[in-house]
Design an enzyme around this catalytic site. Structure first.
Site, PDB file in Angstrom:
ATOM      1  N   ASN A  67       0.862  -1.189   0.000  1.00  0.00           N
ATOM      2  CA  ASN A  67       0.000   0.000   0.000  1.00  0.00           C
ATOM      3  C   ASN A  67       0.900   1.241   0.000  1.00  0.00           C
ATOM      4  OD1 ASN A  67      -1.800   2.044   0.547  1.00  0.00           O
ATOM      5  ND2 ASN A  67      -2.330   1.344   2.607  1.00  0.00           N
ATOM      6  N   LYS A 117       0.051   4.252  -0.241  1.00  0.00           N
ATOM      7  CA  LYS A 117      -0.630   5.433   0.328  1.00  0.00           C
ATOM      8  C   LYS A 117      -0.425   6.634  -0.605  1.00  0.00           C
ATOM      9  CE  LYS A 117      -0.307   3.323   4.804  1.00  0.00           C
ATOM     10  NZ  LYS A 117      -0.299   3.465   6.239  1.00  0.00           N
ATOM     11  N   HIS A 159      -9.708   1.063   5.010  1.00  0.00           N
ATOM     12  CA  HIS A 159      -8.431   1.302   5.680  1.00  0.00           C
ATOM     13  C   HIS A 159      -8.687   2.252   6.856  1.00  0.00           C
ATOM     14  CE1 HIS A 159      -4.379   2.612   6.554  1.00  0.00           C
ATOM     15  NE2 HIS A 159      -3.952   1.541   5.890  1.00  0.00           N
ATOM     16  N   GLU A 169      -7.143   4.688   7.915  1.00  0.00           N
ATOM     17  CA  GLU A 169      -6.966   6.115   7.583  1.00  0.00           C
ATOM     18  C   GLU A 169      -8.239   6.664   6.929  1.00  0.00           C
ATOM     19  OE1 GLU A 169      -3.242   5.621   5.489  1.00  0.00           O
ATOM     20  OE2 GLU A 169      -2.320   5.087   7.400  1.00  0.00           O
ATOM     21  N   GLU A 189      -5.560  -4.949  10.494  1.00  0.00           N
ATOM     22  CA  GLU A 189      -4.575  -3.882  10.664  1.00  0.00           C
ATOM     23  C   GLU A 189      -4.827  -3.145  11.987  1.00  0.00           C
ATOM     24  OE1 GLU A 189      -2.574  -2.763   6.723  1.00  0.00           O
ATOM     25  OE2 GLU A 189      -4.179  -1.361   7.112  1.00  0.00           O
ATOM     26  N   GLY A 228       2.338   2.231  10.779  1.00  0.00           N
ATOM     27  CA  GLY A 228       3.317   3.310  10.645  1.00  0.00           C
ATOM     28  C   GLY A 228       4.021   3.655  11.941  1.00  0.00           C
ATOM     29  N   SER A 272       3.197  -2.191  10.278  1.00  0.00           N
ATOM     30  CA  SER A 272       4.661  -2.279  10.455  1.00  0.00           C
ATOM     31  C   SER A 272       5.221  -3.651  10.083  1.00  0.00           C
ATOM     32  CB  SER A 272       5.061  -1.883  11.878  1.00  0.00           C
ATOM     33  OG  SER A 272       4.688  -0.537  12.125  1.00  0.00           O
TER      34      SER A 272
HETATM   35  P1  PGA Z   1       2.696   0.270   7.625  1.00  0.00           P
HETATM   36  O1  PGA Z   1       1.260   0.518   6.988  1.00  0.00           O
HETATM   37  O2  PGA Z   1       3.248  -1.017   7.071  1.00  0.00           O
HETATM   38  O3  PGA Z   1       3.517   1.471   7.223  1.00  0.00           O
HETATM   39  O4  PGA Z   1       2.503   0.185   9.095  1.00  0.00           O
HETATM   40  C1  PGA Z   1       0.361  -0.544   6.742  1.00  0.00           C
HETATM   41  C2  PGA Z   1      -0.935  -0.020   6.192  1.00  0.00           C
HETATM   42  O5  PGA Z   1      -1.407   1.033   6.633  1.00  0.00           O
HETATM   43  O6  PGA Z   1      -1.539  -0.637   5.288  1.00  0.00           O
END
Ligand code: PGA
Length: 251
Positions: A10, A12, A96, A98, A168, A174, A214
Site C-alpha cells: 500500500n 498510500k 483502511h 486512515e 490492521e 506506521g 509495520s
Molecule cells: P505500515 O502501513 O506497514 O507502514 O505500518 C500498513 C498499512 O497502513 O496498510
C-alpha cells in the site's frame, strides 16, 4: 478451495511517476513465480494507468486504494469501481483505518463499497482493526467482529467468496510496533470464525486474511508462518524495492 497468500504493498499518498516506475522495475527483477502467491501493488489512483504499463510481463497485480460505492454519477472527486476495473485493477482496499478515521467512513459505507467493487469484478481487500484504547479496554474483538459482519450485511450472498480481509491494528500502522505473530493469529482466527458463523466452514477456510501494521523483512516470515495469516499488507516497507522483495521472499 485453497486460499491464496497475498503480499500487498500500500503506497498510500506517496511516490511520483518516476519513483513508482523505478520501484516496480526493481521489484520485477527479484520476483519469482510461486504457486499460490499473489503480489499486488496499490499505487495512488493517479498512477494506476502508468502502473499497468510498469507491471507488464510480471506476476504483479494492480490495486486501488479507494473507490466510491456507485459506478457512475454526480460524485465529484470520487473514483468509480468501473473505472478502476477498466484501468486494470484487480483489487481495491476498502475500510483502511486512515479512511475510517480521517474521512469518517462508516462500517456500512465500507460494506457498500465492497459490494460495488465485486459487482465489477474487483476483489475488495477489507481492512479491519482496533485502536490501542479499544485493545486496552478489551473491546477489540467485538469491534472487529462488528466490522466484519457489517461487510457481509451489504454484500450479496452469492458473491461472498470474493471477499478478502486485512487485520490492521491501528496502533501498529506506521508506528514501527508490530502485533506479535500470536496476537495477529488470534485476531485472524476471530475474523475467520466470524466468517464461518455467517457463511460456513468452506467459505471461511477459503478466505484470505492478511496482516498489516509495520510489517517488514525482519518480522515477515514469523507472521507468515502462522496458520491463519495468509499474507501481508505492507505500507512503509513496500516503498523500498529491497524491503518489499525480502518480504515477498519470506513466503
Ligand atoms: P505500515 O502501513 O506497514 O507502514 O505500518 C500498513 C498499512 O497502513 O496498510
Amino acid at each position: 478451495m485453497a486460499r491464496k497468500t497475498i503480499i500487498a504493498g500500500n503506497w498510500k499518498m506517496n511516490l511520483l511517476p518516476a519513483e513508482g516506475e523505478e520501484l516496480v522495475l526493481a521489484l520485477k527483477e527479484h520476483l519469482a513465480i510461486k504457486d499460490n502467491l499473489e503480489v499486488v501493488v496499490f499505487p495512488p489512483t493517479g498512477l494506476v494507468p502508468l502502473a499497468l504499463d510498469w507491471i507488464t510481463d510480471s506476476i504483479i497485480q494492480l490495486g486501488a486504494q479507494n473507490c466510491w460505492h456507485q459506478l457512475t454519477g454526480a460524485y465529484t472527486g470520487e473514483n468509480s469501481p468501473l473505472l478502476l476495473k477498466t484501468l486494470g485493477c484487480s483489487y481495491c482496499l476498502v475500510g483502511h483505518s486512515e479512511r475510517r478515521e480521517i474521512f469518517s467512513e462508516t462500517d456500512e459505507l465500507v460494506g457498500r463499497k465492497a459490494q460495488a467493487l465485486i459487482s465489477v469484478g474487483i476483489t475488495p481487500l477489507v481492512c479491519v482493526g482496533e485502536s490501542l484504547e479499544e485493545r486496552e479496554a478489551d473491546k477489540h474483538i467485538e469491534k472487529i467482529q462488528n466490522q466484519v459482519k457489517a461487510v457481509y450485511n451489504q454484500v450479496d450472498k452469492e458473491v461472498w467468496t470474493r471477499l478478502c480481509f486485512a487485520y490492521e491494528p491501528i496502533w501498529a500502522i506506521g508506528t514501527g510496533k508490530t502485533a506479535s505473530p500470536e496476537q495477529a493469529d488470534e485476531i485472524h482466527r476471530v475474523i475467520r470464525n466470524t466468517v464461518k458463523n455467517l457463511a460456513g466452514d468452506i467459505l471461511a477456510n477459503a478466505t484470505s486474511i492478511l496482516y498489516g501494521g509495520s510489517a517488514k523483512p525482519s518480522n515477515a516470515s514469523e507472521l507468515l508462518q502462522k496458520v491463519d495469516v495468509d499474507g501481508l499488507l505492507v505500507g512503509g516497507a513496500s516503498l523500498k524495492a529491497q524491503d518489499f522483495s525480502q518480504i515477498i521472499s519470506a513466503f
